[in-house]
Design a protein around this motif. Structure first.
Motif, PDB file in Angstrom:
ATOM      1  N   PHE A 109       0.941  -0.984  -0.305  1.00  0.00           N
ATOM      2  CA  PHE A 109       0.169   0.012   0.220  1.00  0.00           C
ATOM      3  C   PHE A 109       0.790   0.668   0.574  1.00  0.00           C
ATOM      4  O   PHE A 109       1.857   1.591   0.327  1.00  0.00           O
ATOM      5  CB  PHE A 109      -0.684   0.120   1.356  1.00  0.00           C
ATOM      6  N   ASP A 110       0.513   2.183  -1.163  1.00  0.00           N
ATOM      7  CA  ASP A 110       1.322   3.555  -0.679  1.00  0.00           C
ATOM      8  C   ASP A 110       0.588   4.154   0.536  1.00  0.00           C
ATOM      9  O   ASP A 110       1.919   4.988   1.188  1.00  0.00           O
ATOM     10  CB  ASP A 110       0.930   4.265  -2.085  1.00  0.00           C
ATOM     11  N   ARG A 111      -0.248   3.965   1.212  1.00  0.00           N
ATOM     12  CA  ARG A 111      -0.477   4.928   2.315  1.00  0.00           C
ATOM     13  C   ARG A 111      -1.340   3.539   3.195  1.00  0.00           C
ATOM     14  O   ARG A 111      -2.115   3.090   2.985  1.00  0.00           O
ATOM     15  CB  ARG A 111      -1.262   6.117   1.999  1.00  0.00           C
ATOM     16  N   ILE A 112      -1.272   3.734   4.626  1.00  0.00           N
ATOM     17  CA  ILE A 112      -2.088   3.495   5.708  1.00  0.00           C
ATOM     18  C   ILE A 112      -2.414   3.771   6.955  1.00  0.00           C
ATOM     19  O   ILE A 112      -1.727   4.564   7.435  1.00  0.00           O
ATOM     20  CB  ILE A 112      -1.313   1.646   6.110  1.00  0.00           C
ATOM     21  N   SER A 113      -4.004   3.971   6.823  1.00  0.00           N
ATOM     22  CA  SER A 113      -4.118   4.853   7.926  1.00  0.00           C
ATOM     23  C   SER A 113      -4.836   4.054   9.090  1.00  0.00           C
ATOM     24  O   SER A 113      -5.752   3.330   8.404  1.00  0.00           O
ATOM     25  CB  SER A 113      -5.183   5.762   7.312  1.00  0.00           C
ATOM     26  N   VAL A 114      -4.825   4.526   9.835  1.00  0.00           N
ATOM     27  CA  VAL A 114      -5.625   3.260  11.216  1.00  0.00           C
ATOM     28  C   VAL A 114      -6.266   4.746  12.354  1.00  0.00           C
ATOM     29  O   VAL A 114      -6.103   5.202  12.199  1.00  0.00           O
ATOM     30  CB  VAL A 114      -4.089   2.659  12.191  1.00  0.00           C
ATOM     31  N   ALA A 115      -7.036   4.617  12.404  1.00  0.00           N
ATOM     32  CA  ALA A 115      -8.418   5.250  12.990  1.00  0.00           C
ATOM     33  C   ALA A 115      -7.974   4.527  14.242  1.00  0.00           C
ATOM     34  O   ALA A 115      -9.584   4.693  15.267  1.00  0.00           O
ATOM     35  CB  ALA A 115      -9.410   5.324  12.185  1.00  0.00           C
ATOM     36  N   ALA A 116      -7.504   3.747  14.980  1.00  0.00           N
ATOM     37  CA  ALA A 116      -7.577   3.459  16.395  1.00  0.00           C
ATOM     38  C   ALA A 116      -6.761   2.779  16.202  1.00  0.00           C
ATOM     39  O   ALA A 116      -5.154   2.787  16.268  1.00  0.00           O
ATOM     40  CB  ALA A 116      -8.758   1.837  16.385  1.00  0.00           C
ATOM     41  N   ALA A 117      -6.293   3.025  17.872  1.00  0.00           N
ATOM     42  CA  ALA A 117      -4.769   3.723  18.310  1.00  0.00           C
ATOM     43  C   ALA A 117      -4.286   1.617  19.022  1.00  0.00           C
ATOM     44  O   ALA A 117      -5.397   1.097  19.884  1.00  0.00           O
ATOM     45  CB  ALA A 117      -5.166   3.975  20.323  1.00  0.00           C
ATOM     46  N   ALA A 118      -3.240   1.682  18.947  1.00  0.00           N
ATOM     47  CA  ALA A 118      -2.405  -0.132  19.174  1.00  0.00           C
ATOM     48  C   ALA A 118      -1.942   0.258  20.771  1.00  0.00           C
ATOM     49  O   ALA A 118      -1.096   1.578  20.230  1.00  0.00           O
ATOM     50  CB  ALA A 118      -2.223  -0.559  17.533  1.00  0.00           C
TER      51      ALA A 118
END
Ligand code: SAM
Length: 208
Positions: A139-148
């Protein structure tokens, strides 16, 4: 709302401003919430989860510098709103794969994206996004919307060279938004700012 975010200096990027204007947030909420849809806050979408606040969607989309043709992985699709904004930025030719672990939310997101006209760009999948989506990588970009608890290793592996990953890292009380870049195979990590997201739950996330 987009005008107010612009005046407050949150949206400085013209292409992000256009994308935010093109996506109607009320389409990603139940009809009963139409009156509050354009308030700049996370809002309850059921299952103990929230639709992201518009300022956070704008900040993350700006930082990821999305452009037409890019392949994007979104982890934590929620209502589908954030994915729709990213879809506006990668059109034409791009694709957003949005993984959501809660089946009911993923189904609703799919319907929301169809009525907002973004289902040609966004593919919604049900599963544990902390493992990424190896079959569609890189993937060119990865966007995560939850905290790891930490940056999941599979997400770093699935990032293309030259790619960027944006992810909140931390626990219930304190989190940092982290930007990870892969440059010539080298990983560069940088703290962006303090944030507050729901937990990333899964194999490379927090325990249920
Ligand atoms: N950006 C979304 C929007 O605009 O509606 C909101 C995302 S909400 C803050 C975070 C989402 O991450 C929740 O819907 C939650 O169920 C999901 N989530 C948590 N852990 C996950 C995992 N391992 N894989 C996929 N989704 C996950």
């Amino acid at each position: 709302m987009v005008g107010r975010l612009g005046s407050a200096g949150v949206i400085c990027d013209a292409k992000v401003r256009r994308a935010m204007l093109a996506v109607e947030r009320h389409l990603f909420l139940p009809d009963s919430m139409r009156e509050v849809a354009y308030i700049d806050r996370p809002l309850d979408i059921g299952h103990g989860q929230t639709i992201s606040a518009p300022h956070m969607v704008a900040i993350m989309a700006s930082m990821l510098d999305l452009s037409p043709g890019m392949r994007v992985l979104e982890v934590g699709g929620g209502s589908g709103y954030h994915a729709a904004v990213m879809a506006e930025l990668v059109r034409p030719g791009g694709k957003v794969f949005s993984i959501e672990r809660i089946e009911g939310l993923a189904r609703t997101a799919k319907a929301n994206l169809a009525r907002s006209g973004h289902d040609d760009v966004v593919q919604v999948l049900i599963g544990d996004g902390s493992k990424g989506l190896p079959e569609e990588a890189p993937f060119d970009r990865i966007s995560v919307a939850a905290a790891a608890p930490d940056v999941p290793e599979p997400l770093i592996e699935q990032l293309a060279d030259g790619g960027m990953l944006l992810i909140p890292v931390g626990g219930a009380l304190s989190q940092e938004l982290m930007m990870i870049r892969k440059v010539g195979g080298k990983i560069i990590k940088k703290k962006v700012c303090g944030v507050m997201f729901v937990p990333l739950v899964g194999e490379h996330g927090h325990n249920v």
